[in-house]
Scaffold this active site. Sequence first.
Site, PDB file in Angstrom:
ATOM      1  CG  ASP A 115      -0.221  -0.400   2.514  1.00 45.48           C
ATOM      2  OD1 ASP A 115       1.019  -0.343   2.564  1.00 45.48           O
ATOM      3  OD2 ASP A 115      -0.904  -0.770   3.477  1.00 45.48           O
ATOM      4  CG  ASN A 122      -8.487  -0.959  12.300  1.00 46.13           C
ATOM      5  OD1 ASN A 122      -7.545  -1.598  11.813  1.00 46.13           O
ATOM      6  ND2 ASN A 122      -9.037   0.076  11.689  1.00 46.13           N
ATOM      7  CG  HIS A 125      -5.567  -1.899   8.963  1.00 44.30           C
ATOM      8  ND1 HIS A 125      -5.635  -0.729   9.672  1.00 44.30           N
ATOM      9  CD2 HIS A 125      -4.244  -2.074   8.698  1.00 44.30           C
ATOM     10  CE1 HIS A 125      -4.422  -0.226   9.819  1.00 44.30           C
ATOM     11  NE2 HIS A 125      -3.554  -1.027   9.245  1.00 44.30           N
ATOM     12  CD  GLU A 150      -8.496   1.400   8.008  1.00 44.86           C
ATOM     13  OE1 GLU A 150      -8.491   0.486   8.865  1.00 44.86           O
ATOM     14  OE2 GLU A 150      -7.837   2.445   8.147  1.00 44.86           O
TER      15      GLU A 150
HETATM   16  C1  GLP Z   1      -0.118   0.362   8.444  1.00 36.82           C
HETATM   17  C2  GLP Z   1       0.187  -0.455   7.209  1.00 36.82           C
HETATM   18  C3  GLP Z   1      -0.042  -1.927   7.465  1.00 36.82           C
HETATM   19  C4  GLP Z   1       0.639  -2.323   8.751  1.00 36.82           C
HETATM   20  C5  GLP Z   1       0.006  -1.607   9.900  1.00 36.82           C
HETATM   21  C6  GLP Z   1       0.619  -1.935  11.238  1.00 36.82           C
HETATM   22  O1  GLP Z   1      -1.422   0.769   8.518  1.00 36.82           O
HETATM   23  N1  GLP Z   1      -0.551  -0.055   6.077  1.00 36.82           N
HETATM   24  O2  GLP Z   1       0.438  -2.677   6.373  1.00 36.82           O
HETATM   25  O3  GLP Z   1       0.531  -3.711   8.946  1.00 36.82           O
HETATM   26  O4  GLP Z   1       0.178  -0.214   9.674  1.00 36.82           O
HETATM   27  O5  GLP Z   1       1.731  -1.122  11.453  1.00 36.82           O
HETATM   28  P1  GLP Z   1       2.788  -1.284  12.607  1.00 36.82           P
HETATM   29  O6  GLP Z   1       3.631  -2.439  12.205  1.00 36.82           O
HETATM   30  O7  GLP Z   1       3.553  -0.010  12.615  1.00 36.82           O
HETATM   31  O8  GLP Z   1       2.028  -1.541  13.840  1.00 36.82           O
END
Ligand code: GLP
Length: 244
Positions: free
Chosen positions: A67, A135, A137, A142
């Site tokens: 993404d 949440n 995702h 989402e």
């Molecule tokens: C973002 C990314 C996800 C990732 C998530 C968790 O929203 N788009 O791909 O898994 O955050 O991030 P973190 O690893 O910083 O908790």
Amino acid sequence: MNIHIFKNKKSLDEAVSRLLIEQVNKHPKSVLGLATGSTPLGIYKQLMDDHKRHKTSYQDVVTINLDEYVGLDKNSPASYQSFMKVNLFDALDINPKNTFIPDGETKDLDAACQAYDDIMKKHPIDIQLLGIGSNGHIGFNEPNTPFDSETHIIELALKTRTDNAVHFKSLDDVPTQAITMGIKSITNSKRILLVATGANKAQAVKGMIFGEIDPILPASVLQTHPNVDVFLDYQAASLILSSK
Ligand code: GLP
């Protein structure tokens, strides 16, 4: 789902990076689906160290990221383009032409989504590395994103923007939209490695493993995939350990 629980982040990072390194050594033309966020940083560090020490080569590897934010300058330090360059690509011998990240800067976002789906059709993903949002995702899919979604534009949940605000000057600077691989695109991967660490992921992890398979918790779709490994530290596993 195979669940692996580690007593510390370092042993988790080593286990996941070992699988990725094995894949690349066995299949030098592998297609790796990559994630951003804080969670994979230690894994990427292991890949960079291994490349330096053992010369594992990424020359023919293709990477496809999950993404990118919409409307954020590619060169901004918070963009996922910058993240991948700084935290992995610049330290490997990977060909930049083989690294794909969705284009969140273009005016024609529909065309960018279509182009990304075409890339994944041309390069089916062998292993997808995934984090999870607090949440539930995956990618930036989402809650309530349809399970049959391909690459699309998503309105980011306030919870997601708040969680990710640490990478920006303020919450107001966090983009409100992102371009993300869809849930179908993710589950098309042959193998999935999902990594979660920290207590703020415990609820989402419990729902992903034991909850109903429902778009309200996007990661629950992984229960339907035949080849998923979940890597957790004790904190992220705390609610599944206590519910046993
Ligand atoms: C973002 C990314 C996800 C990732 C998530 C968790 O929203 N788009 O791909 O898994 O955050 O991030 P973190 O690893 O910083 O908790």
